[in-house]
Write a protein that holds these residues in place. Structure first.
Motif, PDB file in Angstrom:
ATOM      1  N   UNK A   1     -42.023 -21.496  41.013  1.00 31.96           N
ATOM      2  CA  UNK A   1     -42.201 -20.827  39.709  1.00 31.96           C
ATOM      3  C   UNK A   1     -41.007 -21.019  38.781  1.00 31.96           C
ATOM      4  N   UNK A   2     -39.815 -21.094  39.336  1.00 33.31           N
ATOM      5  CA  UNK A   2     -38.627 -21.273  38.494  1.00 33.31           C
ATOM      6  C   UNK A   2     -38.514 -22.675  37.898  1.00 33.31           C
ATOM      7  N   UNK A   3     -39.403 -23.567  38.294  1.00 34.20           N
ATOM      8  CA  UNK A   3     -39.440 -24.884  37.657  1.00 34.20           C
ATOM      9  C   UNK A   3     -40.255 -24.864  36.358  1.00 34.20           C
ATOM     10  N   UNK A   4     -40.875 -23.744  36.072  1.00 31.40           N
ATOM     11  CA  UNK A   4     -41.654 -23.619  34.844  1.00 31.40           C
ATOM     12  C   UNK A   4     -40.761 -23.797  33.624  1.00 31.40           C
ATOM     13  N   UNK A   5     -41.135 -24.741  32.773  1.00 26.74           N
ATOM     14  CA  UNK A   5     -40.326 -25.058  31.589  1.00 26.74           C
ATOM     15  C   UNK A   5     -41.031 -26.144  30.787  1.00 26.74           C
ATOM     16  N   UNK A   6     -40.500 -26.391  29.611  1.00 30.49           N
ATOM     17  CA  UNK A   6     -40.877 -27.593  28.877  1.00 30.49           C
ATOM     18  C   UNK A   6     -39.925 -28.694  29.335  1.00 30.49           C
ATOM     19  N   UNK A   7     -40.486 -29.813  29.723  1.00 28.58           N
ATOM     20  CA  UNK A   7     -39.698 -30.939  30.211  1.00 28.58           C
ATOM     21  C   UNK A   7     -39.609 -32.004  29.129  1.00 28.58           C
ATOM     22  N   UNK A   8     -38.381 -32.430  28.879  1.00 28.43           N
ATOM     23  CA  UNK A   8     -38.113 -33.400  27.823  1.00 28.43           C
ATOM     24  C   UNK A   8     -37.535 -34.685  28.411  1.00 28.43           C
TER      25      UNK A   8
END
Length: 119
Positions: free
Chosen positions: A87-94
């Motif tokens: 869950x802590x990998x949840x993010x916008x990836x650029x």
């Protein structure tokens, strides 16, 4: 015009996997350091992994052993294989591309792709 376009984000359960792709155009990306960054809500953008044109790779401690960067210079494409997602990998990836030529720095960003890890 230089562009980076990410794809492959989505919703995945904890423990699942996703592969992100970043396709570049407008320049020769084989000479660039290519990287993936992420930004979670309320947090600063952080480095996930970067790889130099010579193949030297630097992973954030939080993703070591779970994420793998690869690149296909013939396709101007860099990938991020993400396994054992949390869950802590949840993010916008650029996607990011950087090249330094003397005092000049060429620095490009994609528009981002959302990754959500949730049950």
């Amino acid at each position: 015009q230089v562009q980076l376009v990410e794809s492959g984000g989505g919703l995945v359960h904890p423990g699942g996997a996703l592969r992100l792709s970043c396709v570049g155009s407008g320049t020769i990306f084989s000479i660039y350091t290519m990287g993936w960054y992420r930004q979670a809500p309320g947090k600063q953008r952080e480095l996930v992994v970067e790889q130099t044109s010579g193949g030297v790779t630097n992973y954030a401690e939080s993703v070591k052993g779970r994420f793998t960067i690869s690149r296909d210079n013939s396709k101007n494409t860099v990938y991020l294989q993400m396994n054992s997602l949390k869950p802590e990998d949840t993010a916008i990836y650029y996607c990011n591309a950087v090249h330094r030529n003397g005092p000049t720095v060429y620095n490009y960003w994609g528009q981002g792709t959302q990754v959500t890890v949730s049950s």
